[in-house]
Scaffold this motif. Structure first.
Motif, PDB file in Angstrom:
ATOM      1  N   LYS A 102     -67.368  82.301  63.490  1.00 47.97           N
ATOM      2  CA  LYS A 102     -67.732  81.273  62.507  1.00 47.97           C
ATOM      3  C   LYS A 102     -66.774  81.228  61.317  1.00 47.97           C
ATOM      4  CE  LYS A 102     -72.537  81.660  63.833  1.00 47.97           C
ATOM      5  NZ  LYS A 102     -72.247  82.760  64.795  1.00 47.97           N
ATOM      6  N   ARG A 103     -66.236  82.402  60.952  1.00 48.90           N
ATOM      7  CA  ARG A 103     -65.359  82.434  59.778  1.00 48.90           C
ATOM      8  C   ARG A 103     -64.128  83.293  60.049  1.00 48.90           C
ATOM      9  NH1 ARG A 103     -66.145  81.752  53.456  1.00 48.90           N
ATOM     10  NH2 ARG A 103     -66.998  79.726  53.934  1.00 48.90           N
ATOM     11  N   PHE A 104     -62.984  82.759  59.662  1.00 47.53           N
ATOM     12  CA  PHE A 104     -61.709  83.441  59.872  1.00 47.53           C
ATOM     13  C   PHE A 104     -61.096  83.668  58.487  1.00 47.53           C
ATOM     14  CE2 PHE A 104     -57.252  83.873  60.694  1.00 47.53           C
ATOM     15  CZ  PHE A 104     -57.076  84.256  62.016  1.00 47.53           C
ATOM     16  N   VAL A 105     -60.989  84.938  58.105  1.00 50.06           N
ATOM     17  CA  VAL A 105     -60.445  85.258  56.775  1.00 50.06           C
ATOM     18  C   VAL A 105     -59.042  85.850  56.964  1.00 50.06           C
ATOM     19  CG1 VAL A 105     -60.769  86.592  54.654  1.00 50.06           C
ATOM     20  CG2 VAL A 105     -62.767  85.707  55.896  1.00 50.06           C
ATOM     21  N   HIS A 106     -58.083  85.221  56.348  1.00 57.28           N
ATOM     22  CA  HIS A 106     -56.673  85.587  56.540  1.00 57.28           C
ATOM     23  C   HIS A 106     -56.149  86.294  55.290  1.00 57.28           C
ATOM     24  CE1 HIS A 106     -52.498  85.077  57.844  1.00 57.28           C
ATOM     25  NE2 HIS A 106     -52.202  84.569  56.661  1.00 57.28           N
ATOM     26  N   VAL A 107     -55.461  87.434  55.490  1.00 58.56           N
ATOM     27  CA  VAL A 107     -54.830  88.109  54.354  1.00 58.56           C
ATOM     28  C   VAL A 107     -53.466  87.463  54.125  1.00 58.56           C
ATOM     29  CG1 VAL A 107     -54.077  90.285  53.355  1.00 58.56           C
ATOM     30  CG2 VAL A 107     -56.061  90.255  54.890  1.00 58.56           C
ATOM     31  N   GLY A 108     -53.388  86.671  53.078  1.00 56.73           N
ATOM     32  CA  GLY A 108     -52.141  85.986  52.742  1.00 56.73           C
ATOM     33  C   GLY A 108     -51.354  86.788  51.726  1.00 56.73           C
ATOM     34  N   SER A 151     -58.980  74.940  59.994  1.00 56.30           N
ATOM     35  CA  SER A 151     -60.322  74.802  59.419  1.00 56.30           C
ATOM     36  C   SER A 151     -61.048  73.603  60.050  1.00 56.30           C
ATOM     37  CB  SER A 151     -60.192  74.596  57.896  1.00 56.30           C
ATOM     38  OG  SER A 151     -61.389  74.073  57.383  1.00 56.30           O
ATOM     39  N   ASP A 152     -62.236  73.872  60.581  1.00 56.57           N
ATOM     40  CA  ASP A 152     -62.982  72.803  61.253  1.00 56.57           C
ATOM     41  C   ASP A 152     -64.480  73.051  61.059  1.00 56.57           C
ATOM     42  OD1 ASP A 152     -63.811  70.772  62.862  1.00 56.57           O
ATOM     43  OD2 ASP A 152     -62.802  71.468  64.683  1.00 56.57           O
ATOM     44  N   PRO A 153     -64.956  72.887  59.804  1.00 51.18           N
ATOM     45  CA  PRO A 153     -66.361  73.214  59.526  1.00 51.18           C
ATOM     46  C   PRO A 153     -67.331  72.415  60.389  1.00 51.18           C
ATOM     47  CG  PRO A 153     -65.175  72.694  57.489  1.00 51.18           C
ATOM     48  CD  PRO A 153     -64.235  72.423  58.615  1.00 51.18           C
ATOM     49  N   ALA A 154     -66.960  71.168  60.727  1.00 52.81           N
ATOM     50  CA  ALA A 154     -67.876  70.350  61.540  1.00 52.81           C
ATOM     51  C   ALA A 154     -68.130  71.023  62.884  1.00 52.81           C
ATOM     52  CB  ALA A 154     -67.276  68.953  61.739  1.00 52.81           C
ATOM     53  N   ALA A 155     -67.107  71.737  63.391  1.00 55.67           N
ATOM     54  CA  ALA A 155     -67.260  72.431  64.676  1.00 55.67           C
ATOM     55  C   ALA A 155     -67.731  73.874  64.474  1.00 55.67           C
ATOM     56  CB  ALA A 155     -65.937  72.404  65.427  1.00 55.67           C
ATOM     57  N   GLY A 156     -68.052  74.219  63.222  1.00 54.53           N
ATOM     58  CA  GLY A 156     -68.573  75.566  62.944  1.00 54.53           C
ATOM     59  C   GLY A 156     -67.497  76.627  62.825  1.00 54.53           C
ATOM     60  N   PHE A 157     -66.250  76.197  62.560  1.00 52.36           N
ATOM     61  CA  PHE A 157     -65.156  77.173  62.429  1.00 52.36           C
ATOM     62  C   PHE A 157     -64.538  77.040  61.038  1.00 52.36           C
ATOM     63  CE2 PHE A 157     -60.715  78.668  63.275  1.00 52.36           C
ATOM     64  CZ  PHE A 157     -61.035  79.966  63.651  1.00 52.36           C
ATOM     65  N   GLU A 158     -64.799  78.035  60.178  1.00 50.27           N
ATOM     66  CA  GLU A 158     -64.310  77.982  58.798  1.00 50.27           C
ATOM     67  C   GLU A 158     -63.178  78.980  58.602  1.00 50.27           C
ATOM     68  OE1 GLU A 158     -68.246  76.455  56.515  1.00 50.27           O
ATOM     69  OE2 GLU A 158     -67.839  78.595  56.391  1.00 50.27           O
ATOM     70  N   THR A 159     -62.189  78.585  57.830  1.00 52.77           N
ATOM     71  CA  THR A 159     -61.052  79.486  57.574  1.00 52.77           C
ATOM     72  C   THR A 159     -60.800  79.599  56.074  1.00 52.77           C
ATOM     73  OG1 THR A 159     -59.385  77.726  57.661  1.00 52.77           O
ATOM     74  CG2 THR A 159     -59.940  78.793  59.753  1.00 52.77           C
ATOM     75  N   ILE A 160     -60.426  80.806  55.644  1.00 56.21           N
ATOM     76  CA  ILE A 160     -60.190  81.065  54.213  1.00 56.21           C
ATOM     77  C   ILE A 160     -58.975  81.981  54.104  1.00 56.21           C
ATOM     78  CG2 ILE A 160     -61.093  82.300  52.197  1.00 56.21           C
ATOM     79  CD1 ILE A 160     -63.146  80.417  52.368  1.00 56.21           C
ATOM     80  N   VAL A 161     -58.155  81.767  53.093  1.00 52.74           N
ATOM     81  CA  VAL A 161     -57.000  82.638  52.855  1.00 52.74           C
ATOM     82  C   VAL A 161     -57.193  83.365  51.528  1.00 52.74           C
ATOM     83  CG1 VAL A 161     -54.495  82.737  52.569  1.00 52.74           C
ATOM     84  CG2 VAL A 161     -55.504  80.973  54.049  1.00 52.74           C
ATOM     85  N   ILE A 162     -57.026  84.690  51.545  1.00 55.32           N
ATOM     86  CA  ILE A 162     -57.073  85.473  50.313  1.00 55.32           C
ATOM     87  C   ILE A 162     -55.661  85.981  50.055  1.00 55.32           C
ATOM     88  CG2 ILE A 162     -57.993  87.573  49.220  1.00 55.32           C
ATOM     89  CD1 ILE A 162     -60.093  85.380  49.561  1.00 55.32           C
ATOM     90  N   ARG A 163     -55.137  85.666  48.855  1.00 56.54           N
ATOM     91  CA  ARG A 163     -53.751  86.028  48.546  1.00 56.54           C
ATOM     92  C   ARG A 163     -53.665  87.092  47.445  1.00 56.54           C
ATOM     93  NH1 ARG A 163     -51.606  80.215  47.034  1.00 56.54           N
ATOM     94  NH2 ARG A 163     -51.408  79.175  49.054  1.00 56.54           N
ATOM     95  N   PRO A 164     -53.354  88.323  47.813  1.00 56.40           N
ATOM     96  CA  PRO A 164     -53.072  89.351  46.798  1.00 56.40           C
ATOM     97  C   PRO A 164     -51.594  89.329  46.404  1.00 56.40           C
ATOM     98  CG  PRO A 164     -53.096  90.334  48.980  1.00 56.40           C
ATOM     99  CD  PRO A 164     -53.312  88.854  49.182  1.00 56.40           C
ATOM    100  N   ARG A 165     -51.262  90.062  45.346  1.00 58.49           N
ATOM    101  CA  ARG A 165     -49.854  90.227  44.941  1.00 58.49           C
ATOM    102  C   ARG A 165     -49.658  91.703  44.550  1.00 58.49           C
ATOM    103  NH1 ARG A 165     -44.321  89.574  43.366  1.00 58.49           N
ATOM    104  NH2 ARG A 165     -44.093  90.491  41.331  1.00 58.49           N
ATOM    105  N   VAL A 166     -48.711  92.387  45.185  1.00 60.50           N
ATOM    106  CA  VAL A 166     -48.442  93.808  44.910  1.00 60.50           C
ATOM    107  C   VAL A 166     -49.724  94.637  45.065  1.00 60.50           C
ATOM    108  CG1 VAL A 166     -47.576  95.532  43.256  1.00 60.50           C
ATOM    109  CG2 VAL A 166     -46.537  93.284  43.316  1.00 60.50           C
ATOM    110  N   ILE A 167     -50.054  94.951  46.312  1.00 61.05           N
ATOM    111  CA  ILE A 167     -51.283  95.719  46.565  1.00 61.05           C
ATOM    112  C   ILE A 167     -50.968  97.199  46.336  1.00 61.05           C
ATOM    113  CG2 ILE A 167     -53.153  96.163  48.177  1.00 61.05           C
ATOM    114  CD1 ILE A 167     -52.146  93.725  49.786  1.00 61.05           C
ATOM    115  N   TRP A 168     -51.836  97.862  45.624  1.00 62.14           N
ATOM    116  CA  TRP A 168     -51.568  99.257  45.275  1.00 62.14           C
ATOM    117  C   TRP A 168     -52.874 100.045  45.275  1.00 62.14           C
ATOM    118  CZ3 TRP A 168     -53.209 101.589  40.547  1.00 62.14           C
ATOM    119  CH2 TRP A 168     -53.933 100.717  39.707  1.00 62.14           C
ATOM    120  N   GLY A 169     -52.747 101.381  45.187  1.00 62.72           N
ATOM    121  CA  GLY A 169     -53.923 102.248  45.157  1.00 62.72           C
ATOM    122  C   GLY A 169     -53.867 103.256  46.295  1.00 62.72           C
ATOM    123  N   GLU A 170     -54.984 103.991  46.487  1.00 62.72           N
ATOM    124  CA  GLU A 170     -55.039 105.035  47.522  1.00 62.72           C
ATOM    125  C   GLU A 170     -54.670 104.446  48.881  1.00 62.72           C
ATOM    126  OE1 GLU A 170     -57.433 104.444  45.298  1.00 62.72           O
ATOM    127  OE2 GLU A 170     -58.117 106.344  44.431  1.00 62.72           O
ATOM    128  N   GLY A 171     -53.763 105.117  49.586  1.00 64.66           N
ATOM    129  CA  GLY A 171     -53.401 104.683  50.948  1.00 64.66           C
ATOM    130  C   GLY A 171     -52.197 103.762  50.999  1.00 64.66           C
TER     131      GLY A 171
END
Ligand SMILES: NC(=O)c1ccc[n+]([C@@H]2O[C@H](COP(=O)([O-])OP(=O)(O)OC[C@H]3O[C@@H](n4cnc5c(N)ncnc54)[C@H](OP(=O)(O)O)[C@@H]3O)[C@@H](O)[C@H]2O)c1
Length: 320
Positions: A102-108, A151-171
């Motif tokens: 139902k939902r596709f979340v992309h790491v941009g 993205s095709d919400p009418a067909a029940g397929f939603e897509t979202i992009v989350i965009r970080p910048r310079v990811i840091w921290g443990e790991g």
């Protein structure tokens, strides 16, 4: 929620798996026995496959996909960036649709907008750079465009992009270990004294935004997520490396010179089909010497995003 995760053996995917383990069921794409073991230790169930052969049956009956895998190396042949980042994302989108996800979340990434310029006070209205001279930027831009177009919400397929910048921290597998290696070898120098301005995204803030994106936000939209106000690169990198006992010193070179040298040397390495990168790639020379400051007001308004940890707290936690 049942989530199909890619990139679970990596920095970002690994943090997602670990954080979600107690409240979501994670099936994770895995390319090797080594990754199987890593994924199991993070509470995920590995499924053997690759972005180059992923099919709907691997996704079983997942409710959502989080797509974090990518060819993120600083160096490599264009066709590899293309095959993993663009074709791999298109193949995963097709598999997800077929599997009834139902939902596709992309790491941009903000790098998908980058072709060598300053990016000051930008938001999601700033255009992608599919024609960027940098293979990572160009292919991440085209991958993101494919996610938005699917993205095709009418067909029940939603897509979202989350965009970080310079990811840091443990790991963190990129910034801290790479800069540490340079500093340990005596090869680290600031560019323009580390004065360029940057936004940053702590891994915990990114993971929190990705979880919000499973249920909030508008289909077909991209969202920047950052830690808060931008800082000078040096104000971030110096204390970050200090948490690993590394001092970065005072050596510095002017940005114009660093970019010129990288612009002249990289084509020679490409011409020679070199497996090894030049001492400094054009991408690194440019992205490290340009300002990149980002507003995440849209994520705050539409996803309900708020940082769970500040830059100062994240640094203190690592130092402790
Ligand atoms: N790190 C940053 O500062 C940063 C900033 C902005 C955005 N991002 C984005 O964040 C995402 C994750 O990056 P990361 O830092 O976590 O990278 P990472 O630690 O290098 O992890 C990359 C992951 O992708 C997987 N992978 C690579 N090629 C694959 C393929 N052909 N098929 C299946 N899996 C494949 C790797 O699997 P193996 O273990 O099998 O190699 C690994 O799990 C990427 O989409 C990147 O563009 C990162």
């Amino acid at each position: 929620m049942k989530i199909f995760l890619t990139g679970g053996s990596g920095f970002v995917g690994g943090a997602i798996a670990k954080s979600f383990a107690d409240r979501h069921e994670i099936i994770a794409l895995s390319r090797s026995e080594k990754s199987d073991a890593v994924l199991k230790s993070r509470g995920a169930n590995p499924v053997r496959g690759d972005l180059e052969n992923v099919t709907a049956d691997m996704l079983a009956d997942a409710d959502a996909v989080i797509h974090s895998a990518a060819y993120v190396e600083e160096w490599g042949p264009w066709p590899v960036y293309e095959a993993v980042n663009v074709t791999g994302t298109e193949r995963l989108l097709k598999a997800a649709k077929e599997a009834g996800v139902k939902r596709f979340v992309h790491v941009g990434t903000e790098a998908a907008l980058f072709y060598g310029q300053h990016m000051r006070d930008i938001d999601e209205t700033y255009p992608l750079a599919p024609q960027s001279p940098f293979p990572y930027s160009a292919t991440k831009a085209r991958a993101e465009a494919a996610v938005v177009a699917a993205s095709d919400p009418a067909a029940g397929f939603e897509t979202i992009v989350i965009r970080p910048r310079v990811i840091w921290g443990e790991g963190d597998k990129t910034i801290l270990p790479v800069v540490k290696e340079m500093a340990d070898a005596g090869n680290f120098a600031w560019i323009d004294g580390g004065r360029s301005m940057t936004s940053t995204t702590h891994i915990d803030n990114l993971v929190s935004a990705l979880e919000l994106a499973l249920t909030c936000g508008k289909s077909g939209e991209a969202y920047f997520v950052v830690d808060g106000a931008p800082v000078k690169f040096r104000e971030f990198l110096e204390p970050y490396l200090a948490t690993a006992g590394v001092s970065l010193g005072e050596k510095s070179a002017p940005g114009w010179l660093v970019r010129l040298i990288a612009n002249l040397t990289e084509p020679l390495f490409r011409l020679a089909n070199s497996e090894n990168p030049p001492p400094l790639t054009r991408f690194t020379a440019h992205i490290m010497s340009r300002d990149c400051t980002i507003s995440d007001a849209k994520a705050r308004a539409e996803l309900g995003y708020a940082p769970v940890i500040s830059l100062k707290e994240g640094l203190a936690r690592l130092a402790g």
